[in-house]
Design an enzyme around this catalytic site. Sequence first.
Site, short mmCIF file in Angstrom:
data_model
loop_
_atom_site.label_atom_id
_atom_site.label_comp_id
_atom_site.label_asym_id
_atom_site.label_seq_id
_atom_site.Cartn_x
_atom_site.Cartn_y
_atom_site.Cartn_z
N ARG A 149 35.70 31.53 42.63
CA ARG A 149 36.88 31.88 43.43
C ARG A 149 36.57 31.73 44.91
NH1 ARG A 149 39.45 37.44 41.26
NH2 ARG A 149 39.60 37.76 43.51
N ARG A 186 37.10 42.72 51.45
CA ARG A 186 37.88 43.26 50.32
C ARG A 186 37.39 44.66 49.95
NH1 ARG A 186 36.38 38.70 46.58
NH2 ARG A 186 37.37 39.84 44.90
N ARG A 191 48.03 48.72 45.37
CA ARG A 191 46.78 48.65 46.12
C ARG A 191 46.85 49.38 47.45
NH1 ARG A 191 44.28 43.84 43.80
NH2 ARG A 191 42.33 43.35 44.81
N LYS A 219 37.77 45.55 36.28
CA LYS A 219 39.09 46.02 35.85
C LYS A 219 39.89 44.91 35.16
CE LYS A 219 40.84 45.73 40.55
NZ LYS A 219 39.64 44.97 40.98
N ARG A 278 30.30 35.55 39.45
CA ARG A 278 31.55 35.46 38.68
C ARG A 278 32.00 34.00 38.63
NH1 ARG A 278 36.69 39.21 39.90
NH2 ARG A 278 36.57 38.43 42.03
#
Length: 220
Positions: free
Chosen positions: A162, A173, A89, A16, A130
Amino acid sequence: MSKKIIIFFGPPGSGKGTQAGMLARITDWKKISTGDLFRAEILAGTKIGKVADKYTKVGKLVPDKITLNLVEKSLKQKALGFIFDGFPRNRQQLKDLLVIFKKALKKNDQIYAIEVAVSDKEVKQRLSQRRMCACGKVYHLVYNPPINGGVCDICGAKLFIRNDDKPKVIAHRLKLYHDESKYMLGYWQKQNKLIKIGGEQSIKKIHEEIMEKLKGLKLI
Ligand code: ADP
Ligand code: ADP
Ligand code: ZN
C-alpha cells in the site's frame, strides 16, 4: 430478528481488517471497510477516488462528508448485521453514525465496539511487511504469507505494498489514531458496549477470543 452492529477499533495495522473479514465470513454480516471502499474508488479512477487519493497517500483522513456518503450507501445493503472497519474515526463521524442509527435501528438491535489493542512498535513491524491484493485480501510476509509468494491465494492477482505503508505516513496515521481514539473508546466504554481484545496474539487466537466474547453476549 434484531440487527447486530460491530465496530472494530484499533491503530493502523492492529489487524482489525483481518478480524472484520473473518467475522463477516462466519456471520454473513456485511463488512463496511472505509479504507477498502476508498481503495476501490481510487483503483477505478472515480471522482471520489481522485479526491481520496490525495488524502490517503499522506495518511490524512478523507473529508467526513465524502466518507459518510460512502458509508450511507453501504448501509443500504440488506443484512442482519454490519461490521465496521475503520469507521467512525473521529468525533464528527461518531456523531453522524449515531444519528443514522437513531433513525434506522430498533430498540432491541445491538451495537458493540471491539478494541484490538496493539503497541506502536508491533504496528510498525506489521505494516512494513503487509501485502495487499486488489480483491481486498490482506497478507503479512511472515505471519500470514500467501501460499505462492507474490500472488493472492484467492484470485491469483499480483500482491502490492500500500502506498501509505511507508514509515513517514505510518507515523502520521498513528498520531491521528492516538489523537482521537481516547474519546471514541471512552464513548463506548461509558455505554458499557466496549469489548477489549489483546491484539498481540496469533490471528487465529484473536478470532477465537472475539467469537467467544460475542457468543457470551448472545450476539451470535
Ligand atoms: P488494519 O486493518 O488494522 O490496518 P490488517 O488487518 O491489515 O490491519 O493487518 C495488518 C498487517 O498485520 C497485515 O499484514 C496482516 O496480515 C498482519 N496481521 C493481522 N493480524 C495479525 C496478528 N494477530 N499477528 C500478526 N500479524 C497480523
Ligand atoms: P489503516 O487502518 O491501516 O490505517 P484503512 O484501510 O482503514 O487503514 O484506511 C486507509 C486510509 O483511508 C486512511 O489513512 C484514510 O486516508 C482513509 N480512510 C479510511 N477510513 C476513513 C474514515 N473513516 N474517514 C476518513 N478517511 C478514512
Ligand atoms: Zn486477491
